[in-house]
Design a protein around this motif. Structure first.
Motif, PDB file in Angstrom:
ATOM      1  N   HIS A 112      38.327  50.877  47.146  1.00 19.29           N
ATOM      2  CA  HIS A 112      38.414  49.714  47.255  1.00 19.29           C
ATOM      3  C   HIS A 112      38.036  48.804  45.812  1.00 19.29           C
ATOM      4  O   HIS A 112      38.718  47.845  45.387  1.00 19.29           O
ATOM      5  CB  HIS A 112      37.413  48.998  48.129  1.00 19.29           C
ATOM      6  CG  HIS A 112      37.430  47.690  48.414  1.00 19.29           C
ATOM      7  ND1 HIS A 112      38.452  46.812  48.825  1.00 19.29           N
ATOM      8  CD2 HIS A 112      36.523  46.477  48.042  1.00 19.29           C
ATOM      9  CE1 HIS A 112      38.194  45.570  49.005  1.00 19.29           C
ATOM     10  NE2 HIS A 112      36.888  45.507  48.276  1.00 19.29           N
ATOM     11  N   PHE A 113      36.965  49.131  45.082  1.00 21.19           N
ATOM     12  CA  PHE A 113      36.500  48.684  43.927  1.00 21.19           C
ATOM     13  C   PHE A 113      37.932  49.044  42.945  1.00 21.19           C
ATOM     14  O   PHE A 113      38.058  47.937  42.222  1.00 21.19           O
ATOM     15  CB  PHE A 113      35.091  49.362  43.442  1.00 21.19           C
ATOM     16  CG  PHE A 113      34.672  48.686  42.110  1.00 21.19           C
ATOM     17  CD1 PHE A 113      33.918  47.325  42.512  1.00 21.19           C
ATOM     18  CD2 PHE A 113      34.645  49.159  41.019  1.00 21.19           C
ATOM     19  CE1 PHE A 113      33.373  46.820  41.463  1.00 21.19           C
ATOM     20  CE2 PHE A 113      34.182  48.518  39.941  1.00 21.19           C
ATOM     21  CZ  PHE A 113      33.572  47.319  40.221  1.00 21.19           C
ATOM     22  N   ARG A 114      38.281  50.243  42.661  1.00 21.86           N
ATOM     23  CA  ARG A 114      39.441  50.241  41.935  1.00 21.86           C
ATOM     24  C   ARG A 114      40.394  49.439  42.213  1.00 21.86           C
ATOM     25  O   ARG A 114      41.196  48.760  41.132  1.00 21.86           O
ATOM     26  CB  ARG A 114      39.911  51.708  41.917  1.00 21.86           C
ATOM     27  CG  ARG A 114      39.021  52.342  40.813  1.00 21.86           C
ATOM     28  CD  ARG A 114      39.800  53.952  40.752  1.00 21.86           C
ATOM     29  NE  ARG A 114      40.013  54.826  42.080  1.00 21.86           N
ATOM     30  CZ  ARG A 114      39.123  55.615  42.548  1.00 21.86           C
ATOM     31  NH1 ARG A 114      38.139  55.773  41.822  1.00 21.86           N
ATOM     32  NH2 ARG A 114      39.371  56.034  43.833  1.00 21.86           N
ATOM     33  N   LEU A 115      40.759  49.073  43.288  1.00 30.49           N
ATOM     34  CA  LEU A 115      42.005  48.377  43.781  1.00 30.49           C
ATOM     35  C   LEU A 115      41.503  46.665  43.370  1.00 30.49           C
ATOM     36  O   LEU A 115      42.439  46.191  42.823  1.00 30.49           O
ATOM     37  CB  LEU A 115      42.408  48.436  45.474  1.00 30.49           C
ATOM     38  CG  LEU A 115      43.315  47.607  45.800  1.00 30.49           C
ATOM     39  CD1 LEU A 115      44.795  47.857  44.936  1.00 30.49           C
ATOM     40  CD2 LEU A 115      43.618  47.844  47.310  1.00 30.49           C
ATOM     41  N   MET A 116      40.461  46.393  43.653  1.00 29.66           N
ATOM     42  CA  MET A 116      40.010  45.049  43.230  1.00 29.66           C
ATOM     43  C   MET A 116      40.113  44.725  41.627  1.00 29.66           C
ATOM     44  O   MET A 116      40.563  43.806  41.386  1.00 29.66           O
ATOM     45  CB  MET A 116      38.720  44.818  43.968  1.00 29.66           C
ATOM     46  CG  MET A 116      38.547  44.463  44.854  1.00 29.66           C
ATOM     47  SD  MET A 116      37.134  43.762  45.707  1.00 29.66           S
ATOM     48  CE  MET A 116      35.792  44.467  44.914  1.00 29.66           C
ATOM     49  N   MET A 117      39.707  45.726  40.912  1.00 31.63           N
ATOM     50  CA  MET A 117      39.735  45.930  39.508  1.00 31.63           C
ATOM     51  C   MET A 117      41.220  45.670  39.227  1.00 31.63           C
ATOM     52  O   MET A 117      41.753  44.935  38.170  1.00 31.63           O
ATOM     53  CB  MET A 117      38.869  46.854  38.834  1.00 31.63           C
ATOM     54  CG  MET A 117      37.317  46.787  39.116  1.00 31.63           C
ATOM     55  SD  MET A 117      36.731  45.277  38.313  1.00 31.63           S
ATOM     56  CE  MET A 117      37.213  45.596  36.643  1.00 31.63           C
ATOM     57  N   SER A 118      42.189  46.736  39.698  1.00 29.85           N
ATOM     58  CA  SER A 118      43.479  46.379  39.358  1.00 29.85           C
ATOM     59  C   SER A 118      44.246  45.258  39.724  1.00 29.85           C
ATOM     60  O   SER A 118      44.676  44.850  39.018  1.00 29.85           O
ATOM     61  CB  SER A 118      44.271  47.628  40.315  1.00 29.85           C
ATOM     62  OG  SER A 118      43.827  49.001  39.714  1.00 29.85           O
ATOM     63  N   CYS A 119      43.845  44.626  40.707  1.00 29.02           N
ATOM     64  CA  CYS A 119      44.242  43.417  41.038  1.00 29.02           C
ATOM     65  C   CYS A 119      43.648  42.297  40.138  1.00 29.02           C
ATOM     66  O   CYS A 119      44.558  41.577  39.710  1.00 29.02           O
ATOM     67  CB  CYS A 119      43.727  42.991  42.375  1.00 29.02           C
ATOM     68  SG  CYS A 119      44.505  41.427  43.271  1.00 29.02           S
ATOM     69  N   ALA A 120      42.618  42.267  39.641  1.00 30.78           N
ATOM     70  CA  ALA A 120      42.137  41.232  38.651  1.00 30.78           C
ATOM     71  C   ALA A 120      42.795  41.485  37.389  1.00 30.78           C
ATOM     72  O   ALA A 120      43.409  40.399  36.716  1.00 30.78           O
ATOM     73  CB  ALA A 120      40.881  41.170  38.638  1.00 30.78           C
ATOM     74  N   GLU A 121      43.152  42.717  37.063  1.00 32.67           N
ATOM     75  CA  GLU A 121      43.724  43.179  35.596  1.00 32.67           C
ATOM     76  C   GLU A 121      45.092  42.651  35.682  1.00 32.67           C
ATOM     77  O   GLU A 121      45.530  42.158  34.810  1.00 32.67           O
ATOM     78  CB  GLU A 121      43.623  44.570  35.349  1.00 32.67           C
ATOM     79  CG  GLU A 121      42.219  45.116  34.999  1.00 32.67           C
ATOM     80  CD  GLU A 121      41.664  44.389  33.895  1.00 32.67           C
ATOM     81  OE1 GLU A 121      42.556  44.056  32.804  1.00 32.67           O
ATOM     82  OE2 GLU A 121      40.373  44.354  33.499  1.00 32.67           O
ATOM     83  N   ILE A 122      45.895  43.152  36.644  1.00 31.23           N
ATOM     84  CA  ILE A 122      47.379  42.758  36.759  1.00 31.23           C
ATOM     85  C   ILE A 122      47.494  41.278  36.824  1.00 31.23           C
ATOM     86  O   ILE A 122      48.596  40.646  36.455  1.00 31.23           O
ATOM     87  CB  ILE A 122      48.209  43.443  37.899  1.00 31.23           C
ATOM     88  CG1 ILE A 122      49.654  43.403  37.733  1.00 31.23           C
ATOM     89  CG2 ILE A 122      47.705  42.854  39.381  1.00 31.23           C
ATOM     90  CD1 ILE A 122      49.947  44.013  36.648  1.00 31.23           C
TER      91      ILE A 122
END
Length: 99
Positions: A18-28
């Motif tokens: 979940h944390f990786r997904l949230m970080m990916s979301c913010a980055e993209i």
């Protein structure tokens, strides 16, 4: 040990997937906004990917629960990005507030 302490304190919100997904979301979202603002010919394609990631993040946040604001922000960003991905002109106003 530190990871266990975070999971104990914050629960599913900081689990790796979940944390990786949230970080990916913010980055993209940031990358998408930057490309649009810079007038890149690639911003529409990046917006399409951004929409997919934001939708996945919204689903993950909804599953965890107690993240209604995150779900709303992700869905709004996904909608804006889908619009930008299908439109040659316009303003990308959904993601720059997310990142």
């Amino acid at each position: 040990m530190a990871r266990w302490g975070l999971i104990t304190a914050y629960g599913k919100h900081v689990e790796a997937e979940h944390f990786r997904l949230m970080m990916s979301c913010a980055e993209i979202c940031q990358a998408s906004a930057n490309l649009q603002l810079g007038g890149s010919v690639f911003h529409q394609r990046v917006c399409g990917v951004c929409a997919e990631i934001c939708e996945a993040c919204a689903v993950s946040c909804e599953k965890i629960g107690g993240m209604d604001e995150c779900v709303k922000a992700c869905l709004a960003c996904a909608e804006s990005c889908r619009h930008m991905a299908s439109n040659t002109l316009g303003h990308h106003d959904g993601c720059e507030n997310k990142a």
